[in-house]
Write an enzyme that holds these catalytic residues in place. Sequence first.
Site: not given
Length: 293
Positions: A68-69, A111, A140, A142, A209
């Site tokens: 999602d970057s 993501d 993925k 978070e 991260e």
Amino acid sequence: MTATSNASATPYGTLPPASPLPQRRPVSLPRLAQMRAAGEKITMLTAYDATFAAVADAAGVECILVGDSLGMVCQGLPSTVGVALDTMAYHTASVARGLHRVQGTAWLVADLPYGTYAESREQALRSACVLMQAGAHMVKLEGGGWTAPTVEFLVRRGVPVCAHLGLTPQTVHALGGYRVQGKSDDDARTLRKEAHELQDAGAAMLVLEMVPAALAAELTAELLHCHTIGIGAGNGTAGQVLVLHDMLGMNLGKMPKFVHNFMQDAGSVRGAMEAYVQAVKQGQFPDNTLHAW
């Protein structure tokens, strides 16, 4: 021009060939486990379209992350929070088609964006189905603690999951900015607890991260069934990931400490990716004295 060449040609050139099959078996969860057991580092890069995905595969990158970057590097958003699920599905499908066209063998991770898995486990499954149907092999998400039951729910229903701890960009405002996580003893204990919970829930991979290198190395040794992928977490993880634009020196803002510009000495995008793969596998990147805390 023959009919055959007409059929194989494209109006804007051709995609690069896939990695030679004798050298590169299709990447799968068992294959990643074999690499981990053999002490071979896992390499991951982000990609958001067909061509860059094909180049990454040809360069030997094992895992491609449709991150999602893309909200920041493709859409120009100030953070990843504004990325929508349909946008992620669009880019995931683009990457999957690129890999298919070149008979690529990379493992494709996508993501789950902000707001698409926190409401309920059922919402998470619906969102994961969208990305899996677009071509992802794994999703993925978070965060720790509350996410473990969601991970277990997804894994039990056949959805491979990559977790993400440390700096979690979707909740950067709650974290107080882009800061190293797990520095204090209490924070380190919490992160360790959450990592083990995610492994127990069935997460097969875990992105760490901006976590202190020593803590990341300890977690890697402890998590025998969950492969740690570091970004700003030192060289003691099972693998590494970077945002494509960062490692090509194309960051629009300040270059993060944990990034190296592989393009500056490579001469080509594929050359930069190959240099990244080689540096990770040989233990030359990241350098804990330069890229870690």
